[in-house]
Design a protein around this motif. Structure first.
Motif, PDB file in Angstrom:
ATOM      1  N   SER A  59       4.145 -12.972   2.507  1.00  0.00           N
ATOM      2  CA  SER A  59       4.966 -12.981   3.722  1.00  0.00           C
ATOM      3  C   SER A  59       6.455 -13.000   3.403  1.00  0.00           C
ATOM      4  CB  SER A  59       4.596 -14.179   4.591  1.00  0.00           C
ATOM      5  OG  SER A  59       4.824 -15.399   3.899  1.00  0.00           O
ATOM      6  N   GLY A  60       6.847 -13.736   2.343  1.00  0.00           N
ATOM      7  CA  GLY A  60       8.263 -13.827   2.001  1.00  0.00           C
ATOM      8  C   GLY A  60       8.852 -12.522   1.524  1.00  0.00           C
ATOM      9  N   GLY A  61       8.007 -11.572   1.153  1.00  0.00           N
ATOM     10  CA  GLY A  61       8.488 -10.285   0.678  1.00  0.00           C
ATOM     11  C   GLY A  61       8.728  -9.275   1.779  1.00  0.00           C
ATOM     12  N   LEU A  62       8.348  -9.626   3.005  1.00  0.00           N
ATOM     13  CA  LEU A  62       8.534  -8.701   4.124  1.00  0.00           C
ATOM     14  C   LEU A  62       9.989  -8.715   4.583  1.00  0.00           C
ATOM     15  CD1 LEU A  62       5.364  -9.583   6.239  1.00  0.00           C
ATOM     16  CD2 LEU A  62       5.656  -7.661   4.662  1.00  0.00           C
ATOM     17  N   GLU A  63      10.495  -7.547   4.921  1.00  0.00           N
ATOM     18  CA  GLU A  63      11.844  -7.463   5.477  1.00  0.00           C
ATOM     19  C   GLU A  63      11.807  -7.947   6.918  1.00  0.00           C
ATOM     20  OE1 GLU A  63      15.450  -4.191   5.966  1.00  0.00           O
ATOM     21  OE2 GLU A  63      13.675  -3.726   4.759  1.00  0.00           O
ATOM     22  N   GLY A  64      12.655  -8.897   7.234  1.00  0.00           N
ATOM     23  CA  GLY A  64      12.604  -9.552   8.539  1.00  0.00           C
ATOM     24  C   GLY A  64      12.986  -8.666   9.703  1.00  0.00           C
ATOM     25  N   SER A  65      12.289  -8.859  10.825  1.00  0.00           N
ATOM     26  CA  SER A  65      12.612  -8.234  12.120  1.00  0.00           C
ATOM     27  C   SER A  65      12.498  -6.716  12.137  1.00  0.00           C
ATOM     28  CB  SER A  65      14.026  -8.642  12.576  1.00  0.00           C
ATOM     29  OG  SER A  65      14.110 -10.045  12.666  1.00  0.00           O
ATOM     30  N   VAL A  66      11.875  -6.137  11.132  1.00  0.00           N
ATOM     31  CA  VAL A  66      11.576  -4.700  11.161  1.00  0.00           C
ATOM     32  C   VAL A  66      10.103  -4.522  10.816  1.00  0.00           C
ATOM     33  CG1 VAL A  66      13.906  -4.012  10.494  1.00  0.00           C
ATOM     34  CG2 VAL A  66      12.194  -4.341   8.736  1.00  0.00           C
ATOM     35  N   THR A  67       9.543  -3.395  11.197  1.00  0.00           N
ATOM     36  CA  THR A  67       8.134  -3.118  10.906  1.00  0.00           C
ATOM     37  C   THR A  67       7.981  -2.683   9.460  1.00  0.00           C
ATOM     38  OG1 THR A  67       7.716  -2.473  13.196  1.00  0.00           O
ATOM     39  CG2 THR A  67       6.143  -1.725  11.542  1.00  0.00           C
ATOM     40  N   ASN A  68       7.127  -3.386   8.740  1.00  0.00           N
ATOM     41  CA  ASN A  68       6.826  -3.055   7.355  1.00  0.00           C
ATOM     42  C   ASN A  68       5.471  -2.357   7.316  1.00  0.00           C
ATOM     43  OD1 ASN A  68       8.815  -5.022   5.498  1.00  0.00           O
ATOM     44  ND2 ASN A  68       8.385  -5.819   7.523  1.00  0.00           N
ATOM     45  N   LEU A  69       5.443  -1.128   6.808  1.00  0.00           N
ATOM     46  CA  LEU A  69       4.200  -0.362   6.745  1.00  0.00           C
ATOM     47  C   LEU A  69       3.488  -0.634   5.425  1.00  0.00           C
ATOM     48  CD1 LEU A  69       5.367   3.057   8.224  1.00  0.00           C
ATOM     49  CD2 LEU A  69       4.244   1.158   9.405  1.00  0.00           C
TER      50      LEU A  69
ATOM     51  N   SER B 206      -5.095   4.583   6.302  1.00  0.00           N
ATOM     52  CA  SER B 206      -4.125   4.385   7.379  1.00  0.00           C
ATOM     53  C   SER B 206      -3.215   3.209   7.036  1.00  0.00           C
ATOM     54  CB  SER B 206      -4.845   4.129   8.703  1.00  0.00           C
ATOM     55  OG  SER B 206      -5.672   5.215   9.042  1.00  0.00           O
ATOM     56  N   ASN B 207      -2.131   3.084   7.802  1.00  0.00           N
ATOM     57  CA  ASN B 207      -1.166   2.015   7.557  1.00  0.00           C
ATOM     58  C   ASN B 207      -1.414   0.805   8.451  1.00  0.00           C
ATOM     59  OD1 ASN B 207       0.343   3.349   5.589  1.00  0.00           O
ATOM     60  ND2 ASN B 207       1.591   4.405   7.122  1.00  0.00           N
ATOM     61  N   LEU B 208      -1.146  -0.362   7.904  1.00  0.00           N
ATOM     62  CA  LEU B 208      -1.031  -1.576   8.701  1.00  0.00           C
ATOM     63  C   LEU B 208       0.440  -1.774   9.029  1.00  0.00           C
ATOM     64  CD1 LEU B 208      -3.328  -3.997   6.660  1.00  0.00           C
ATOM     65  CD2 LEU B 208      -3.816  -3.111   8.946  1.00  0.00           C
ATOM     66  N   GLN B 209       0.711  -2.293  10.219  1.00  0.00           N
ATOM     67  CA  GLN B 209       2.088  -2.571  10.619  1.00  0.00           C
ATOM     68  C   GLN B 209       2.309  -4.080  10.581  1.00  0.00           C
ATOM     69  OE1 GLN B 209       3.107  -0.729  14.330  1.00  0.00           O
ATOM     70  NE2 GLN B 209       2.502   1.310  13.656  1.00  0.00           N
TER      71      GLN B 209
ATOM     72  N   PHE C  24       0.821 -18.285 -16.731  1.00  0.00           N
ATOM     73  CA  PHE C  24       1.537 -17.023 -16.597  1.00  0.00           C
ATOM     74  C   PHE C  24       1.745 -16.736 -15.116  1.00  0.00           C
ATOM     75  CE2 PHE C  24       0.046 -16.669 -20.901  1.00  0.00           C
ATOM     76  CZ  PHE C  24       1.076 -15.987 -21.550  1.00  0.00           C
ATOM     77  N   LEU C  25       2.995 -16.555 -14.725  1.00  0.00           N
ATOM     78  CA  LEU C  25       3.344 -16.298 -13.327  1.00  0.00           C
ATOM     79  C   LEU C  25       3.600 -14.810 -13.127  1.00  0.00           C
ATOM     80  CD1 LEU C  25       5.895 -19.232 -12.776  1.00  0.00           C
ATOM     81  CD2 LEU C  25       3.410 -19.256 -12.416  1.00  0.00           C
ATOM     82  N   ARG C  26       3.157 -14.294 -11.972  1.00  0.00           N
ATOM     83  CA  ARG C  26       3.343 -12.877 -11.651  1.00  0.00           C
ATOM     84  C   ARG C  26       4.625 -12.676 -10.854  1.00  0.00           C
ATOM     85  NH1 ARG C  26      -2.356 -12.543  -8.702  1.00  0.00           N
ATOM     86  NH2 ARG C  26      -1.471 -14.527  -8.017  1.00  0.00           N
ATOM     87  N   VAL C  27       5.296 -11.564 -11.105  1.00  0.00           N
ATOM     88  CA  VAL C  27       6.536 -11.214 -10.411  1.00  0.00           C
ATOM     89  C   VAL C  27       6.248 -10.094  -9.420  1.00  0.00           C
ATOM     90  CG1 VAL C  27       8.881 -10.332 -10.669  1.00  0.00           C
ATOM     91  CG2 VAL C  27       7.923 -11.871 -12.403  1.00  0.00           C
ATOM     92  N   PHE C  28       6.733 -10.250  -8.206  1.00  0.00           N
ATOM     93  CA  PHE C  28       6.589  -9.221  -7.170  1.00  0.00           C
ATOM     94  C   PHE C  28       7.985  -8.832  -6.677  1.00  0.00           C
ATOM     95  CE2 PHE C  28       3.018 -12.324  -6.458  1.00  0.00           C
ATOM     96  CZ  PHE C  28       2.096 -11.635  -7.239  1.00  0.00           C
ATOM     97  N   VAL C  29       8.306  -7.559  -6.789  1.00  0.00           N
ATOM     98  CA  VAL C  29       9.620  -7.069  -6.371  1.00  0.00           C
ATOM     99  C   VAL C  29       9.466  -6.297  -5.064  1.00  0.00           C
ATOM    100  CG1 VAL C  29      11.596  -5.629  -6.979  1.00  0.00           C
ATOM    101  CG2 VAL C  29      10.421  -6.958  -8.749  1.00  0.00           C
ATOM    102  N   TYR C  30      10.194  -6.727  -4.047  1.00  0.00           N
ATOM    103  CA  TYR C  30      10.149  -6.078  -2.726  1.00  0.00           C
ATOM    104  C   TYR C  30      11.513  -5.486  -2.394  1.00  0.00           C
ATOM    105  CZ  TYR C  30       5.906  -8.911  -2.540  1.00  0.00           C
ATOM    106  OH  TYR C  30       4.692  -9.482  -2.824  1.00  0.00           O
ATOM    107  N   ARG C  31      11.600  -4.879  -1.228  1.00  0.00           N
ATOM    108  CA  ARG C  31      12.847  -4.199  -0.841  1.00  0.00           C
ATOM    109  C   ARG C  31      14.049  -5.138  -0.822  1.00  0.00           C
ATOM    110  NH1 ARG C  31      14.002   0.148   2.397  1.00  0.00           N
ATOM    111  NH2 ARG C  31      15.017  -1.270   3.860  1.00  0.00           N
ATOM    112  N   THR C  32      13.865  -6.325  -0.279  1.00  0.00           N
ATOM    113  CA  THR C  32      15.005  -7.210  -0.064  1.00  0.00           C
ATOM    114  C   THR C  32      14.917  -8.529  -0.819  1.00  0.00           C
ATOM    115  OG1 THR C  32      13.946  -8.091   1.937  1.00  0.00           O
ATOM    116  CG2 THR C  32      15.478  -6.254   2.219  1.00  0.00           C
ATOM    117  N   THR C  33      13.902  -8.725  -1.616  1.00  0.00           N
ATOM    118  CA  THR C  33      13.787  -9.994  -2.328  1.00  0.00           C
ATOM    119  C   THR C  33      12.876  -9.843  -3.539  1.00  0.00           C
ATOM    120  OG1 THR C  33      13.393 -12.376  -2.045  1.00  0.00           O
ATOM    121  CG2 THR C  33      11.787 -10.889  -1.071  1.00  0.00           C
ATOM    122  N   VAL C  34      12.883 -10.858  -4.367  1.00  0.00           N
ATOM    123  CA  VAL C  34      11.979 -10.954  -5.510  1.00  0.00           C
ATOM    124  C   VAL C  34      11.207 -12.256  -5.363  1.00  0.00           C
ATOM    125  CG1 VAL C  34      11.814 -11.175  -8.022  1.00  0.00           C
ATOM    126  CG2 VAL C  34      13.523  -9.653  -7.014  1.00  0.00           C
TER     127      VAL C  34
END
Length: 707
Positions: free
Chosen positions: A562-572, A579-582, A444-454
């Motif tokens: 890492s692949g779910g992060l939006e490139g070249s911008v700070t992801n909180l 507190s937040n990690l940047q 069973f594979l898990r799905v992760f949905v991010y702002r700019t990718t799946v």
């Protein structure tokens, strides 16, 4: 005087705006050609002629800068704009063409053969007399292209004057003499066609109307698309297919604006095996036929560059040109262009067009995933996908199959690729965060949905998903790994996280690493504690609350790869501490709070581990103890830690107000959990009262260590 000047300026601006609004696409292209030729003199237009042909076009912005039309080099010529002429000894085209009747104007625009046919057709008197007409006059070159002399019925004119701005797209006029349809198409690139004949010289105004010179002789149009399919022997196979879809057959016989790319019998024969399955399924027949049909008229002369058009099937095709040839999806396949009908145009093609929707899932594999497709067939997985069932292929790109992967034991590779085939059809719109997808391999594979990718497990998708008749295909950046170990087991087996695991145990947080859930952890390696002494460890562990706060700053609810992060911008990323990690993703590397992450995306059954070589500390949380401050400064070099002196009313370590992790709470000992809850509760009161309550609770348990 200033008021008058201002009013005059407004009037000029308004008139200019009205002129632009009234101008057609054709008129705007002519204006662009004027601008390009302004250095050549007044009323000159820049014309582009395709080298090796006599085809000329007013210059568009795109064609001008590319220096080509339909992929062929274009020579720039300068000619008088429509309606103007040269005078001997003078630069440019300073004189207006003398106005004459339509008959006389035919000579002015050098449509001499058309003029001869006007005489032969006994229309001379009418074209010289009173009235208001629009004449579409074939050029002399157009007449010379004909194999045989045609009758006067092909002379097209209308009993009302229509300038180019009046010729609207999808307009239908009636020819005065033959009462046949004149089908107008006015395209955004400035091309105007009449029954697919292009206006090459428009708006030559006459006393009794206007003349538009066209590039071919207009043929009489009586039949619908349905009629042509039914009577053209080359299209008998297509006709049989269309008869299977009665609703489409009816549509092609009714008024409308369509373009049909009609496969010939030879095209059907080329794809006989594949079409056999499609033609037996009514749903697939409908999708197949509609993929050859556009809901707009696209004459060949209007195609100057590749553009995408939506088909009636729903997906799109690219129509382009290569010299005199039309291309479909980049391939020269058009045998005969511009068969004009009363409800559109037909282009005969020597191939059938196959939309993804009629393909089987294995046929969706493209060139960029060909290695995956080859391996699926070679390892017998294609055969394992039985008929009648639905599947989804998670196809890694060719670049994923490195020498290391290709040299892998074939049995192991087969197991891995089995987990790239899902047991059901899942389109991109079906996916949601936290979804579990069963594979052919039983995982069973898990799905992760991010702002700019799946992403699915550690692998993220790239654009290019397709949907076929019995499945779907998604393109993956990497091979999918299927984790079986918890985060605790991974860290323990690795052997490089002994200090971190020891601190987690002392803080009573080890259960977080073991229990089911979905977490992200930035795990400090033993390297992060280089030079630590026994006394340092005592200092760090002397205050369990402080230790927990530091450790929980390394945890987050949810799995963030890492692949779910939006490139070249700070992801909180909100931590369990509050507190937040940047996080920053740059050039295939990630940074957390400006700290490099040397090893990322270690997938576990209950989360993901990112490896770091330093402790992290929340920048908004000051330290009030000198010994702890000294120790943290020893470990943490990437930031300046805030300092605040300790007092009853000052800042001290406690559970943050936004602390709400049920998982951590469940992992704590009952007595510790009681203190946490009590201190959290009374922190909403006055600081002195809250401190008194916490001190009283602590005194019941043992010695007190003030900080």
């Amino acid at each position: 005087r200033m008021k008058i000047l201002f009013a005059a300026s407004l009037l000029l601006l308004a008139l200019s705006h009205l002129s632009q609004v009234d101008a057609s696409a054709y008129d705007k292209i002519v204006s662009h050609s004027r601008i390009r030729a302004k250095k050549q003199g007044i009323n000159m237009c820049a014309i582009q002629e395709i080298i090796g042909t006599k085809k000329k076009y007013f210059s568009t912005c795109r064609n001008w800068y590319m220096g080509s039309i339909c992929g062929k080099k274009a020579l720039v010529l300068y000619e008088c704009c429509p309606g103007y002429m040269q005078l001997e000894g003078m630069r440019g085209c300073p004189a207006a063409v003398p106005i004459d009747t339509i008959y006389g104007t035919l000579g002015v625009v050098k449509a001499d053969i058309t003029k001869q046919y006007v005489d032969m057709s006994k229309l001379t008197e009418q074209t010289q007399g009173a009235g208001s007409y629009t004449m579409f006059a074939p050029s002399d070159e157009a007449w010379e292209q004909l194999d045989a002399v045609l009758s006067y019925a092909l002379l097209a004119y209308h009993h009302k004057r229509f300038l180019t701005k009046d010729l609207k797209n999808d307009m239908t006029l009636e020819s005065m003499h033959s009462k046949l349809g004149l089908y107008i198409n006015h395209y955004s690139n400035g091309i105007i066609t009449v029954n697919c004949a292009r206006i090459i010289h428009g708006n030559q105004v006459a006393t009794n109307g206007v003349v538009h010179v066209i590039d071919r002789v207009i043929a009489p149009v009586k039949n619908t698309i349905r009629d042509v399919i039914g009577t053209n022997e080359e299209l008998s196979s297509l006709n049989r297919a269309v008869k299977k879809e009665s609703s489409l057959l009816g549509k092609l016989g009714q008024p409308g604006q369509y373009t049909l790319f009609a496969p010939t019998n030879k095209a059907f024969e080329k794809h006989k095996e594949g079409l056999k399955r499609i033609l037996q399924d009514k749903t697939l027949v409908q999708a197949f036929l509609k993929y050859h049909l556009l809901s707009s008229v696209q004459c060949s002369e209007a195609i100057l560059a590749g553009s995408r058009y939506e088909t009636l099937e729903g997906s799109s095709i690219e129509i382009g040109c290569d010299g005199d040839s039309l291309t479909v999806n980049g391939i020269k396949m058009v045998l005969k262009k511009d068969i004009v009908t009363s409800n559109g145009v037909i282009h005969l093609i020597d191939q059938v067009l196959m939309p993804d929707s009629v393909k089987q899932v294995t046929e969706l594999v493209g060139e960029s995933q060909s290695t995956f497709g080859h391996q699926v067939t070679k390892l017998g997985l294609a055969a394992a996908m039985g008929p009648g069932a639905q599947y989804t292929l998670l196809a890694p790109l060719n670049t994923v199959f490195t020498d290391k992967v290709m040299s892998m034991d074939q049995h192991l590779l087969k197991i891995i690729l089995k987990n790239h085939i899902l047991k059901l059809k899942v389109t991109l719109s079906d996916l949601y965060n936290g979804q579990l997808l069963e594979t052919l391999g039983g995982k069973f594979l898990r799905v992760f949905v991010y702002r700019t990718t799946v992403c699915i497990e550690n692998a993220c998708m790239v654009r290019g998903s397709k949907e076929g008749s019995n499945g779907a295909l998604h393109l993956m950046k990497s091979l999918i790994s299927t984790p079986s170990n918890s985060m605790y087991e991974l860290l323990q087996k690795n052997g490089s996280f002994t200090v971190f695991l020891s601190l987690m145990e002392i803080a009573g947080l080890t259960e977080l690493l073991k229990q089911e859930g979905a977490y992200t952890i930035f795990a400090p390696m033993d390297d992060a504690f280089d030079g630590v002494t026994e006394q340092d460890m005592k200092t760090l562990t002397s205050d369990i609350n402080a230790l927990r706060i530091i450790l929980l700053y390394h945890f987050s609810n949810g799995i963030f790869i890492s692949g779910g992060l939006e490139g070249s911008v700070t992801n909180l990323l909100e931590t369990m501490q509050g507190s937040n990690l940047q996080m920053l993703s740059v050039n295939n590397s990630i940074l957390v709070n400006s700290v490099n992450v040397p090893n990322k995306d270690l997938m576990a059954s209950n989360g993901v581990i990112h490896v770091i070589k330093t402790l992290l500390y929340p920048g908004d949380l000051p330290v009030g103890r000198e010994d702890l401050l000294y120790l943290l400064q020893k470990f943490i070099k990437y930031m300046q830690i805030k300092v605040r002196s300790t007092s009853v009313h000052g800042t001290h370590y406690s559970t943050p107000r936004n602390y709400r992790s049920r998982e951590v709470n469940a992992a704590l000992q009952p007595s510790t959990r009681f203190i946490f809850r009590s201190c959290f509760l009374f922190s909403c009161s006055t600081p002195l009262f809250a401190l008194s309550v916490c001190l009283w609770i602590q005194l019941q348990r043992g010695p007190l260590h003030l900080h």
